[in-house]
Design an enzyme around this catalytic site. Structure first.
Site, PDB file in Angstrom:
ATOM      1  CB  THR A 127      -0.826  -0.064   1.298  1.00  0.00           C
ATOM      2  OG1 THR A 127      -1.496  -1.303   1.298  1.00  0.00           O
ATOM      3  CG2 THR A 127      -1.785   1.061   1.441  1.00  0.00           C
ATOM      4  NE  ARG A 165      -7.571  -8.718   1.625  1.00  0.00           N
ATOM      5  CZ  ARG A 165      -6.716  -7.723   1.854  1.00  0.00           C
ATOM      6  NH1 ARG A 165      -6.525  -6.799   0.932  1.00  0.00           N
ATOM      7  NH2 ARG A 165      -6.044  -7.649   2.977  1.00  0.00           N
ATOM      8  CB  VAL A 166     -12.547  -4.956   0.617  1.00  0.00           C
ATOM      9  CG1 VAL A 166     -12.272  -3.516   1.017  1.00  0.00           C
ATOM     10  CG2 VAL A 166     -13.311  -5.009  -0.701  1.00  0.00           C
ATOM     11  N   GLY A 167      -9.332  -4.877   1.749  1.00  0.00           N
ATOM     12  CA  GLY A 167      -8.499  -4.682   2.929  1.00  0.00           C
ATOM     13  C   GLY A 167      -8.866  -3.408   3.669  1.00  0.00           C
ATOM     14  CG  ASP A 168      -5.660  -1.561   5.719  1.00  0.00           C
ATOM     15  OD1 ASP A 168      -5.260  -2.529   5.030  1.00  0.00           O
ATOM     16  OD2 ASP A 168      -4.972  -0.536   5.910  1.00  0.00           O
ATOM     17  N   GLY A 187       0.096  -2.428   5.618  1.00  0.00           N
ATOM     18  CA  GLY A 187       0.357  -3.690   6.296  1.00  0.00           C
ATOM     19  C   GLY A 187      -0.772  -4.684   6.134  1.00  0.00           C
ATOM     20  N   GLY A 206      -3.997  -6.039   6.086  1.00  0.00           N
ATOM     21  CA  GLY A 206      -5.287  -5.355   6.089  1.00  0.00           C
ATOM     22  C   GLY A 206      -6.298  -5.947   7.037  1.00  0.00           C
TER      23      GLY A 206
HETATM   24  N1  GLY Z   1      -3.002  -2.934   3.562  1.00  0.00           N
HETATM   25  C1  GLY Z   1      -3.501  -3.307   2.315  1.00  0.00           C
HETATM   26  C2  GLY Z   1      -4.367  -4.475   2.303  1.00  0.00           C
HETATM   27  O1  GLY Z   1      -4.276  -5.319   3.187  1.00  0.00           O
HETATM   28  O2  GLY Z   1      -5.153  -4.599   1.384  1.00  0.00           O
END
Ligand code: GLY
Length: 301
Positions: free
Chosen positions: A169, A197-200, A221, A223
């Protein structure tokens, strides 16, 4: 006082990739600083810095992103204006080279916060924002990686940040001459992630948060772990509720990520006076910062 901090990922950046990360975050800082130092807004600076890293294939954002399990690129991004408290985000979006620009348009030109997938692309087209072929975002390095990963054991997002997978990221936090703080984050997510899939990064309070009366944060990091501890907002809350300074709040955030979910990641932040802080528990984090009180840029990997 104006101030800008950018990051190009917290992970085990291999030594041979350190220079590209250094060059990439330095270029992003320059792009944002050009605007800020000539009266540009914090939102403009954050968008410009992040666009620069989305265009740089070194980073897992925009062009050069990781490929999902179907061999496709899906991008996430968010941005927040800490004075209006308006925010905008896109998740699982394809065919967009600069998702941060679409996130900004959602923030400024709609009454929504988060658009996903084809809805985000439709919004981009309606607002005359450029789209691209998804293949334009794919680089040979990531196609090779995807081919190698197929048939191996199920890839864990957490392992991605323990191993030497390439990059992560990107993000930026800026304070402009009006004292407005903005923060933004953009990512291609994790390698071989399941579609959808969606992260932070596109989640306000997790990967990104800004409140001009307190500060602004962008995270990098693992997510899933960052979401579980609402990392960006936890750090802001630490400053607001306890009066912790930026260094202490950033360290607290990483300690919380580690102790609560055994997570790995990094944080960049500006406090309400524009003072930069960094904390991470990965082997390396690429970052660069500058304030109007400094004579030169600080660039560290
Ligand atoms: N920090 C990015 C993700 O985990 O998608």
């Amino acid at each position: 006082m104006v101030s800008l901090i950018v990051h190009g990922g917290a992970w085990n950046i291999p030594t041979e990739m350190v220079e590209a990360h250094r060059t990439g975050v330095a270029a992003a800082l320059r792009e944002g600083w050009k605007l800020l130092s000539h009266g540009g807004s914090a939102v403009q600076a954050v968008e410009a810095a992040i666009r620069c890293m989305e265009d740089d294939p070194t980073f897992d954002a925009g062009r050069g992103s990781f490929v999902n399990a179907l061999g496709e690129i899906e991008l996430d991004a968010s941005i927040m204006n800490g004075s209006t408290m308006r925010c905008g985000a896109v998740a699982s979006v394809q065919n967009i080279r600069n998702p941060i620009t679409v996130a900004r348009a959602i923030m400024e030109k709609s009454d929504m916060v988060l658009l996903t997938g084809i809805g985000a692309v439709r919004f981009a087209k309606e607002h005359q924002l450029p789209t691209c072929k998804n293949d334009d975002l794919l680089v040979g390095r990531e196609l090779q990686r995807w081919k190698q990963i197929q048939g191996q054991r199920k890839f864990s997002a957490k392992d991605a940040f323990r191993g030497t997978v390439p990059s992560d990221t990107v993000g930026a936090v800026a304070m402009d001459a009006n004292g407005i703080i903005a923060a933004g984050t953009s990512t291609g997510g994790t390698p071989n992630k399941p579609p959808g899939r969606v992260g932070d990064s596109p989640l306000i309070g997790c990967g990104t948060y800004a409140d001009s009366t307190i500060g602004g944060v962008s995270c990098s990091g693992w997510g899933e772990g960052i979401i579980a501890v609402s990392l960006a907002k936890s750090v802001i809350d630490k400053m607001e509720m306890t009066g912790a300074d930026g260094d202490a709040a950033a360290a607290y955030g990483i300690q919380r990520l580690a102790s609560k979910v055994d997570g790995l990641g990094g944080i960049v932040l500006l406090d309400r006076n524009g003072r930069p802080s960094v904390a991470y528990n990965t082997p390396r984090m690429a970052r660069a910062y500058r304030t109007s009180e400094m004579k030169s840029d600080v660039i560290e990997v």
